[in-house]
Design an enzyme around this catalytic site. Structure first.
Site, PDB file in Angstrom:
ATOM      1  N   CYS A  86       0.693  44.849  12.746  1.00  0.00           N
ATOM      2  CA  CYS A  86       1.497  43.898  11.972  1.00  0.00           C
ATOM      3  C   CYS A  86       0.621  43.148  10.970  1.00  0.00           C
ATOM      4  O   CYS A  86       0.985  42.990   9.804  1.00  0.00           O
ATOM      5  CB  CYS A  86       2.193  42.917  12.910  1.00  0.00           C
ATOM      6  SG  CYS A  86       3.346  41.796  12.071  1.00  0.00           S
ATOM      7  N   CYS A 139       6.812  40.253  19.949  1.00  0.00           N
ATOM      8  CA  CYS A 139       7.978  39.575  19.378  1.00  0.00           C
ATOM      9  C   CYS A 139       9.268  40.380  19.465  1.00  0.00           C
ATOM     10  O   CYS A 139      10.352  39.806  19.587  1.00  0.00           O
ATOM     11  CB  CYS A 139       7.700  39.163  17.932  1.00  0.00           C
ATOM     12  SG  CYS A 139       7.587  40.542  16.767  1.00  0.00           S
TER      13      CYS A 139
END
Length: 382
Positions: free
Chosen positions: A103, A200
């Site tokens: 990410c 997440c």
């Protein structure tokens, strides 16, 4: 005095909130932005607190409190292609991925920096606990944050080298309690918000998440010394190197660890504690934050986020891969995870750990049990 224009990545958490406030106070022209990752077809509670619709609402409110404009940027496609899909593919291949590294590398410090330039910004800022060090020769280094419990350099080894000079870490030289204190002083609504601890996009457990995407295929748990089948499993994707809990072996009193995972043969190999130790390591998909020729031979490495750095010797390094030797054998080095290189507190780069395939014996499948034919019960007379 205007120090420049900066795009501050805001997640709705306290660290990025304080980062935006500090930058504004220091004289930067700040734009707040949150990257939208959650897809429309998922439930509202699918994503963790740092990436949820509620977090976006809180980030927007903080931007209003600080007095900076705020944008919600759509990165759903990039997140799906670069983070979520490879996450599943890696587990299916018998590896243990690290989505937070991907990410930062492929989304935050690639796509977001490009967006910042489109908006006329010189910098991107994040709430990472990382220290930026500017040298007299104009080069930039990343060092461990001053709070050792929060240091996040482990996740930034993949940062493009030419992007380093455009990245700011406003809280990198602070400890977490001080950040909370500043949030209270600024009156930010996120001052007491709890920290996010999970991946997440995984709302419950990794096992439950993988069940949605990878079919359950039964296979064997096999002892790596004897080749004996010592248990059964419902999918190699549910295991990682070094795991000893939840193996459901036939003899539950015998402690064994996952040593090797082979999705092709559907075998999870198990062994003893010593079998899980690595003396050498190879890595691919590497990234260096300095010239490869400047890498020191003796350095420190970290193979998990929460592990302590250990001493190692670099055996070989090219632009595509490197090999190193641990001064002391290391437990449960998992293929797919990151190995991160340091010289003291300075981050040097890293790579993705490749598989170590141990020699495995032929599998000795258990013999089918002989079942004595039952005598037919006498039928009642009509």
């Amino acid at each position: 005095m205007n120090k420049g224009r900066v795009l501050c990545a805001m997640s709705g958490g306290v660290d990025s909130s304080v980062s935006a406030a500090l930058l504004k106070e220091q004289g930067y022209s700040v734009i707040g932005a949150m990257m939208r990752f959650w897809p429309d077809h998922k439930r509202m509670d699918t994503f963790d607190t740092c990436c949820s619709p509620d977090a976006a609402y809180e980030a927007r409110r903080v931007a209003d409190q600080v007095g900076v404009p705020f944008y919600l940027l759509d990165y759903r496609k990039e997140f799906e292609e670069n983070i979520m899909r490879p996450f599943v593919e890696e587990y299916a291949a018998g590896r243990t991925p690290n989505p937070c590294v991907n990410c930062n590398t492929k989304v935050k410090f690639d796509a977001l920096i490009k967006k910042a330039r489109m908006l006329g910004c010189e910098y991107v800022a994040t709430g990472h606990y990382v220290k930026r060090v500017d040298r007299e020769d104009g080069t930039v280094e990343f060092h461990r944050g001053d709070d050792p419990r929060k240091d996040q350099t482990y996740f930034l080894w993949g940062t493009p080298r030419d992007a380093m000079k455009h990245i700011l870490f406003p809280v990198g030289e602070m400890e977490k309690p001080r950040v909370r204190e500043l949030a209270e002083q600024y009156g930010l609504i996120t001052a007491k918000k709890p920290e996010s601890q999970n991946i997440c996009f995984v709302p419950s457990t990794i096992q439950e998440y993988l069940t949605e995407y990878i079919p359950q295929v039964q296979g064997h748990m096999v002892d790596i010394h004897t080749g004996e089948v010592v248990g059964e499993h419902l999918g190699t994707q549910y295991y990682t190197i070094g795991q000893k809990k939840g193996l459901n072996l036939y003899k539950s009193n015998v402690v064994r660890y996952v040593v090797h995972i082979d999705p092709e043969s559907k075998v999870v190999w198990v062994g003893n504690y010593e079998d899980c130790h690595w003396t050498t390591l190879s890595a691919s998909k590497v990234n260096y934050l300095l010239d490869v020729t400047d890498l020191p031979e003796d350095l420190e490495v970290q193979v998990r986020y929460r592990s302590q750095p250990v001493k190692a010797r670099l055996l070989k390094a090219t632009e595509e891969a490197f090999q190193l030797e641990f001064l002391e054998p290391q437990f449960a080095v998992a293929p797919g995870q990151s190995v991160v290189l340091y010289s003291g507190d300075r981050l040097l780069g890293g790579g993705m750990i490749d598989s170590r395939i141990p020699e495995t014996p032929a599998v000795k499948y258990p013999r089918p049990k002989k079942v004595k034919p039952r005598k037919p019960k006498p039928q009642p007379q009509a």
